[in-house]
Design a protein around this motif. Structure first.
Motif, short mmCIF file in Angstrom:
data_model
loop_
_atom_site.label_atom_id
_atom_site.label_comp_id
_atom_site.label_asym_id
_atom_site.label_seq_id
_atom_site.Cartn_x
_atom_site.Cartn_y
_atom_site.Cartn_z
N ASP A 50 14.52 22.44 -17.02
CA ASP A 50 13.57 21.89 -16.04
C ASP A 50 14.10 22.09 -14.62
OD1 ASP A 50 15.62 20.08 -16.56
OD2 ASP A 50 14.36 18.32 -16.21
N ASP A 51 14.31 23.36 -14.29
CA ASP A 51 14.90 23.69 -12.99
C ASP A 51 14.00 24.64 -12.20
OD1 ASP A 51 15.21 25.84 -14.65
OD2 ASP A 51 17.40 25.97 -14.45
N ARG A 52 12.71 24.53 -12.45
CA ARG A 52 11.70 25.28 -11.68
C ARG A 52 10.39 24.53 -11.75
NH1 ARG A 52 7.96 27.32 -15.03
NH2 ARG A 52 8.52 28.00 -17.16
N PRO A 53 9.47 24.81 -10.84
CA PRO A 53 8.15 24.19 -10.96
C PRO A 53 7.43 24.68 -12.22
CG PRO A 53 8.50 25.06 -8.75
CD PRO A 53 9.62 25.57 -9.59
N ARG A 54 6.66 23.81 -12.83
CA ARG A 54 5.91 24.20 -14.02
C ARG A 54 4.68 25.03 -13.66
NH1 ARG A 54 4.59 19.11 -17.45
NH2 ARG A 54 4.42 18.04 -15.44
N ALA A 55 4.28 25.91 -14.57
CA ALA A 55 3.09 26.73 -14.35
C ALA A 55 1.85 25.84 -14.37
CB ALA A 55 2.99 27.79 -15.45
N THR A 56 0.89 26.14 -13.50
CA THR A 56 -0.31 25.32 -13.39
C THR A 56 -1.57 26.13 -13.68
OG1 THR A 56 -0.51 25.76 -11.01
CG2 THR A 56 0.76 23.81 -11.67
N HIS A 57 -2.63 25.39 -13.97
CA HIS A 57 -3.95 25.97 -14.20
C HIS A 57 -4.91 25.39 -13.17
CE1 HIS A 57 -2.28 26.88 -18.19
NE2 HIS A 57 -1.96 25.60 -18.27
N ALA A 58 -5.86 26.17 -12.70
CA ALA A 58 -6.90 25.64 -11.83
C ALA A 58 -7.69 24.58 -12.58
CB ALA A 58 -7.82 26.75 -11.36
N ASN A 59 -8.03 23.50 -11.89
CA ASN A 59 -8.75 22.40 -12.52
C ASN A 59 -10.23 22.47 -12.15
OD1 ASN A 59 -9.44 20.05 -13.81
ND2 ASN A 59 -8.67 18.71 -12.20
N ALA A 60 -11.07 22.69 -13.15
CA ALA A 60 -12.51 22.72 -12.91
C ALA A 60 -13.10 21.33 -12.73
CB ALA A 60 -13.21 23.43 -14.08
N GLY A 61 -12.30 20.29 -13.00
CA GLY A 61 -12.76 18.93 -12.83
C GLY A 61 -13.37 18.37 -14.10
N PRO A 62 -13.61 17.06 -14.12
CA PRO A 62 -14.17 16.44 -15.31
C PRO A 62 -15.61 16.88 -15.56
CG PRO A 62 -14.09 14.87 -13.50
CD PRO A 62 -13.37 16.10 -13.03
N TRP A 63 -16.04 16.74 -16.80
CA TRP A 63 -17.38 17.15 -17.17
C TRP A 63 -18.00 16.09 -18.09
CZ3 TRP A 63 -17.90 18.24 -22.47
CH2 TRP A 63 -16.70 18.45 -23.17
N ALA A 64 -19.32 16.09 -18.14
CA ALA A 64 -20.05 15.08 -18.89
C ALA A 64 -20.53 15.63 -20.22
CB ALA A 64 -21.24 14.58 -18.08
N LEU A 65 -20.09 15.00 -21.30
CA LEU A 65 -20.68 15.30 -22.59
C LEU A 65 -22.04 14.62 -22.71
CD1 LEU A 65 -20.47 16.37 -25.53
CD2 LEU A 65 -19.38 14.20 -26.12
N ARG A 66 -22.11 13.39 -22.17
CA ARG A 66 -23.37 12.65 -22.16
C ARG A 66 -23.56 12.07 -20.77
NH1 ARG A 66 -22.89 8.92 -26.44
NH2 ARG A 66 -23.47 10.68 -27.77
N PRO A 67 -24.57 12.50 -20.02
CA PRO A 67 -24.77 11.99 -18.66
C PRO A 67 -25.15 10.52 -18.67
CG PRO A 67 -25.99 14.04 -19.02
CD PRO A 67 -25.54 13.57 -20.36
N GLY A 68 -24.98 9.90 -17.51
CA GLY A 68 -25.36 8.50 -17.34
C GLY A 68 -24.53 7.85 -16.26
N ARG A 69 -24.75 6.56 -16.08
CA ARG A 69 -23.99 5.81 -15.09
C ARG A 69 -23.68 4.43 -15.64
NH1 ARG A 69 -25.54 4.51 -8.70
NH2 ARG A 69 -23.55 3.44 -8.24
N ALA A 70 -22.46 3.96 -15.37
CA ALA A 70 -22.05 2.64 -15.82
C ALA A 70 -21.07 2.05 -14.83
CB ALA A 70 -21.43 2.70 -17.21
N THR A 71 -21.16 0.76 -14.62
CA THR A 71 -20.23 0.02 -13.77
C THR A 71 -19.66 -1.14 -14.57
OG1 THR A 71 -21.48 0.60 -11.79
CG2 THR A 71 -19.96 -1.25 -11.61
N GLY A 72 -18.35 -1.35 -14.44
CA GLY A 72 -17.72 -2.45 -15.16
C GLY A 72 -16.22 -2.42 -15.00
N PRO A 73 -15.52 -3.35 -15.66
CA PRO A 73 -14.06 -3.37 -15.58
C PRO A 73 -13.45 -2.19 -16.33
CG PRO A 73 -14.96 -5.46 -16.41
CD PRO A 73 -16.06 -4.47 -16.45
N LEU A 74 -12.35 -1.68 -15.80
CA LEU A 74 -11.64 -0.57 -16.43
C LEU A 74 -10.65 -1.06 -17.47
CD1 LEU A 74 -10.70 1.74 -13.41
CD2 LEU A 74 -12.16 2.38 -15.34
N TYR A 75 -10.54 -0.30 -18.53
CA TYR A 75 -9.46 -0.47 -19.49
C TYR A 75 -9.06 0.92 -19.96
CZ TYR A 75 -6.89 -1.18 -23.80
OH TYR A 75 -5.92 -1.12 -24.77
N ALA A 76 -7.76 1.20 -19.99
CA ALA A 76 -7.27 2.53 -20.36
C ALA A 76 -6.13 2.39 -21.36
CB ALA A 76 -6.80 3.28 -19.12
N ALA A 77 -6.07 3.33 -22.30
CA ALA A 77 -5.02 3.26 -23.31
C ALA A 77 -4.83 4.61 -23.97
CB ALA A 77 -5.34 2.21 -24.37
#
Length: 339
Positions: free
Chosen positions: A185-212
């Motif tokens: 680990d003595d060099r920068p890691r190779a990267t990929h361009a990020n196309a960004g997140p995508w929607a499998l199912r569109p919609g909108r929701a607001t609420g508390p976050l939980y991540a795991a």
């Protein structure tokens, strides 16, 4: 349960380093020292817990020693935030040993991901403390050349200011390359361009976050630490080794717990290249089958989990997920994570 906000992290504050599971902080001293030096260079004091650099068969000390390390940091008024060194498999050994009254009496930031989300979840369920799924010492702060800019900006935006971070923009590039620690680990890691997140199912929701971490969350099923996620936005991440069949099985089990009948939206962190789950053509059939019956928005490719960089996800923070068809996906923090 009422949400308990930890104090913001300021320059000059002390960050305590905890190893609640794996003993890799002891096994990779060069990586550990580099990570601690990075945090010090950015104005923080760094203090390792007594067992953080211990080593055994696979954990950093006994469950009792690791639980006491956590209690010590929460009770110590000179420590503002606690960062985990790395995950592993055994953070759940600590849960029945925790003094939740002590923890909530001294609220402070606790940050980690992967297996550490067992610890985060138990503390959040029992105390309402706004713990954070975010960067860890060895994988992120120990990066060659320093923690990736996107990860560090997200850390500061979320943990250093009471103001909401607002729109969480996608990273410009990402990496899942692994360079063996302390040998390559003595060099920068190779990267990929990020196309960004995508929607499998569109919609909108607001609420508390939980991540795991999905695997870790399922280990809590049937225990007193299983979260009530009514009306929550559920963000899940998985290890780089996760296969399509494993993901299908785990999401099927998640559906069978009934949790999908309660949440408002579900999002997935980016998967690695090796298992091809980052490709919509591979991932879509798995999710469509395993999430049968769930009607809320489903988004994929978020900057969380076992690829880098990542944004920090505070538990209980109100957020908005808006998913248009295809790539137009936004995640917005509505309120702040700290006081």
């Amino acid at each position: 349960m009422k949400r308990v906000l930890p104090p913001a992290l300021r320059p000059g504050d002390t960050v305590g380093v905890l190893s609640p599971s794996s003993d890799e902080a002891a096994r990779y001293p060069r990586r550990r020292l580099r990570a601690a030096g990075f945090l010090r260079d950015h104005g923080y004091q760094v203090r390792f817990a007594p067992s953080a650099c211990s080593t055994g068969d696979y954990t950093a000390g006994t469950p009792e020693e690791r639980a006491e390390d956590l209690h010590h940091f929460f009770a110590d008024p000179s420590v503002t935030a606690i960062v985990t060194a790395i995950g592993g498999n055994n953070s759940n050994q600590l849960l029945d040993l925790l003094d939740f009254d002590l923890i909530v009496a001294h609220p402070k930031l606790l940050v980690g991901y992967s297996d550490v989300t067992a610890l985060l979840t138990a503390i959040w369920v029992r105390t309402g403390l706004g713990v954070v799924m975010g960067p860890q010492l060895l994988p992120q702060f120990g990066e060659y050349g320093g923690c990736l800019d996107y990860t560090m900006r997200a850390w500061h935006r979320t943990l250093a200011s009471p103001a909401p971070a607002e729109l969480i923009d996608a990273s410009p590039a990402w990496t899942d390359e692994f360079l063996p620690w302390d040998t390559a680990d003595d060099r920068p890691r190779a990267t990929h361009a990020n196309a960004g997140p995508w929607a499998l199912r569109p919609g909108r929701a607001t609420g508390p976050l939980y991540a795991a971490n999905l695997t870790t969350l399922l280990r809590l099923a049937g225990t007193p630490y299983w979260p009530d996620l009514t009306d929550h936005l559920l963000l899940l991440e998985s290890s780089l080794e996760t296969t399509p069949s494993q993901l299908d099985a785990e999401l099927t089990q998640l559906r069978q717990t009934g949790i999908l009948n309660k949440i408002s939206a579900i999002g997935f962190g980016r998967f690695g290249h090796a298992r091809r789950l980052n490709r919509p053509a591979v991932l879509e059939p798995v999710l469509s089958r395993a999430l049968t019956g769930f009607g809320g928005p489903v988004v994929c490719g978020l900057d969380i989990g076992h690829t880098d960089p990542m944004f920090s996800v505070p538990y209980g923070l109100t957020a908005d997920i808006t998913a248009g068809p295809g790539r137009p996906v936004t995640v917005t923090f509505v309120d702040g994570a700290v006081r």
